[in-house]
Write a protein that holds these residues in place. Sequence first.
Motif, PDB file in Angstrom:
ATOM      1  N   UNK A   8       0.856  -1.184   0.000  1.00 10.45           N
ATOM      2  CA  UNK A   8       0.000   0.000   0.000  1.00 10.45           C
ATOM      3  C   UNK A   8       0.892   1.235   0.000  1.00 10.45           C
ATOM      4  N   UNK A   9       0.745   2.063  -1.042  1.00 11.07           N
ATOM      5  CA  UNK A   9       1.530   3.288  -1.119  1.00 11.07           C
ATOM      6  C   UNK A   9       0.984   4.290  -0.113  1.00 11.07           C
ATOM      7  N   UNK A  10       1.858   4.872   0.690  1.00  9.30           N
ATOM      8  CA  UNK A  10       1.411   5.846   1.684  1.00  9.30           C
ATOM      9  C   UNK A  10       2.022   7.229   1.460  1.00  9.30           C
ATOM     10  N   UNK A  11       2.963   7.326   0.541  1.00  7.18           N
ATOM     11  CA  UNK A  11       3.575   8.609   0.201  1.00  7.18           C
ATOM     12  C   UNK A  11       3.530   8.755  -1.314  1.00  7.18           C
ATOM     13  N   UNK A  12       3.029   9.888  -1.770  1.00  7.14           N
ATOM     14  CA  UNK A  12       3.020  10.167  -3.208  1.00  7.14           C
ATOM     15  C   UNK A  12       3.950  11.354  -3.456  1.00  7.14           C
ATOM     16  N   UNK A  13       5.019  11.141  -4.209  1.00  2.86           N
ATOM     17  CA  UNK A  13       5.987  12.208  -4.460  1.00  2.86           C
ATOM     18  C   UNK A  13       5.381  13.384  -5.215  1.00  2.86           C
ATOM     19  N   UNK A  14       5.983  14.553  -5.003  1.00  5.74           N
ATOM     20  CA  UNK A  14       5.644  15.765  -5.751  1.00  5.74           C
ATOM     21  C   UNK A  14       6.944  16.259  -6.374  1.00  5.74           C
ATOM     22  N   UNK A  15       6.940  16.471  -7.688  1.00  6.76           N
ATOM     23  CA  UNK A  15       8.124  16.947  -8.391  1.00  6.76           C
ATOM     24  C   UNK A  15       7.769  18.174  -9.222  1.00  6.76           C
ATOM     25  N   UNK A  16       8.797  18.869  -9.679  1.00  6.55           N
ATOM     26  CA  UNK A  16       8.590  20.039 -10.518  1.00  6.55           C
ATOM     27  C   UNK A  16       8.296  21.285  -9.707  1.00  6.55           C
ATOM     28  N   UNK A  17       8.058  22.379 -10.416  1.00  5.81           N
ATOM     29  CA  UNK A  17       7.795  23.678  -9.805  1.00  5.81           C
ATOM     30  C   UNK A  17       6.409  24.163 -10.218  1.00  5.81           C
ATOM     31  N   UNK A  18       5.523  24.446  -9.234  1.00  7.42           N
ATOM     32  CA  UNK A  18       4.191  24.953  -9.585  1.00  7.42           C
ATOM     33  C   UNK A  18       4.283  26.268 -10.372  1.00  7.42           C
ATOM     34  N   UNK A  19       3.362  26.448 -11.309  1.00 11.26           N
ATOM     35  CA  UNK A  19       3.308  27.648 -12.143  1.00 11.26           C
ATOM     36  C   UNK A  19       1.887  28.209 -12.109  1.00 11.26           C
ATOM     37  N   UNK A  21      -1.701  29.364 -13.555  1.00 11.75           N
ATOM     38  CA  UNK A  21      -2.648  28.895 -14.580  1.00 11.75           C
ATOM     39  C   UNK A  21      -2.324  27.501 -15.129  1.00 11.75           C
ATOM     40  N   UNK A  22      -2.012  26.574 -14.235  1.00  5.03           N
ATOM     41  CA  UNK A  22      -1.711  25.213 -14.668  1.00  5.03           C
ATOM     42  C   UNK A  22      -2.971  24.497 -15.124  1.00  5.03           C
ATOM     43  N   UNK A  23      -2.804  23.702 -16.169  1.00  2.00           N
ATOM     44  CA  UNK A  23      -3.867  22.840 -16.682  1.00  2.00           C
ATOM     45  C   UNK A  23      -3.678  21.472 -16.022  1.00  2.00           C
ATOM     46  N   UNK A  24      -4.756  20.915 -15.458  1.00  2.00           N
ATOM     47  CA  UNK A  24      -4.657  19.614 -14.791  1.00  2.00           C
ATOM     48  C   UNK A  24      -4.951  18.482 -15.765  1.00  2.00           C
ATOM     49  N   UNK A  25      -4.226  17.372 -15.613  1.00  2.00           N
ATOM     50  CA  UNK A  25      -4.546  16.167 -16.370  1.00  2.00           C
ATOM     51  C   UNK A  25      -3.902  14.955 -15.718  1.00  2.00           C
ATOM     52  N   UNK A  26      -4.443  13.807 -16.030  1.00  2.00           N
ATOM     53  CA  UNK A  26      -3.838  12.545 -15.624  1.00  2.00           C
ATOM     54  C   UNK A  26      -2.902  12.137 -16.738  1.00  2.00           C
ATOM     55  N   UNK A  27      -1.775  11.531 -16.368  1.00  2.00           N
ATOM     56  CA  UNK A  27      -0.757  11.258 -17.359  1.00  2.00           C
ATOM     57  C   UNK A  27       0.014   9.985 -17.023  1.00  2.00           C
ATOM     58  N   UNK A  86       4.491  -0.875 -12.307  1.00  2.00           N
ATOM     59  CA  UNK A  86       4.107   0.539 -12.307  1.00  2.00           C
ATOM     60  C   UNK A  86       4.439   1.183 -10.969  1.00  2.00           C
ATOM     61  N   UNK A  87       4.453   2.509 -10.967  1.00  2.00           N
ATOM     62  CA  UNK A  87       4.711   3.284  -9.755  1.00  2.00           C
ATOM     63  C   UNK A  87       3.394   3.697  -9.104  1.00  2.00           C
ATOM     64  N   UNK A  88       3.531   4.305  -7.959  1.00  2.00           N
ATOM     65  CA  UNK A  88       2.421   5.011  -7.330  1.00  2.00           C
ATOM     66  C   UNK A  88       2.173   6.301  -8.121  1.00  2.00           C
ATOM     67  N   UNK A  89       1.160   7.056  -7.757  1.00  4.37           N
ATOM     68  CA  UNK A  89       0.918   8.357  -8.391  1.00  4.37           C
ATOM     69  C   UNK A  89       2.040   9.306  -7.997  1.00  4.37           C
ATOM     70  N   UNK A  90       2.542  10.027  -8.968  1.00  3.21           N
ATOM     71  CA  UNK A  90       3.541  11.069  -8.735  1.00  3.21           C
ATOM     72  C   UNK A  90       2.926  12.374  -9.228  1.00  3.21           C
ATOM     73  N   UNK A  91       2.866  13.370  -8.363  1.00  7.45           N
ATOM     74  CA  UNK A  91       2.299  14.675  -8.721  1.00  7.45           C
ATOM     75  C   UNK A  91       3.432  15.521  -9.308  1.00  7.45           C
ATOM     76  N   UNK A 105       0.100  17.608 -13.194  1.00  8.92           N
ATOM     77  CA  UNK A 105      -0.380  16.280 -13.568  1.00  8.92           C
ATOM     78  C   UNK A 105      -0.265  15.286 -12.417  1.00  8.92           C
ATOM     79  N   UNK A 106      -1.131  14.317 -12.444  1.00  7.03           N
ATOM     80  CA  UNK A 106      -1.014  13.123 -11.620  1.00  7.03           C
ATOM     81  C   UNK A 106      -0.543  12.040 -12.571  1.00  7.03           C
TER      82      UNK A 106
END
Length: 167
Positions: A8-19, A21-27, A86-91, A105-106
Amino acid sequence: VKYKLPIKWVVEPVTGTPRDNEEYRKSIVAIVENPKDGKLVSINWGKMGGNLFIGGGVEKDEDIIKTAIREIKEETGYKNLEFISQTETIHHHYFAHSKGVARNIDAIGLYFRLKDTEKVKPKLEDNEKGKFTVEWIEKSSALDKVKDELHQQVFKRLVLGQAYTDY
């Protein structure tokens, strides 16, 4: 792992730099290995992002494995693939140069091996045509060539078997 218990994944990483007017999508981010020589396929965007693994958006209610296979086929032409893991979700936050938009993206990373090298003609979008080349890279040099945080994280998890240890 030893007793094949579910993880069971309990930590989902966050990478990149928020900007703004971001557009959200699953990827997805797909890593494809050629089992004959162990090399990995990469997409080299040159000045628009350098080497990356294969990525793309999940269409409405599309299965992520089908998404990855579709993207691999569209961008490289390779069509006969074996799903490995596969990996867990990475934001992830980034700027999509080919589309000209900031994205939040997720993403889920997926690992495949080629069953053979049979190909079909890639089906590139207009904003992709002539903008990248497909290159095979050695696993040993992947972290030096693929600089994007999300793609590095997927490589570390799926190919190197490293757990996420950051904040």
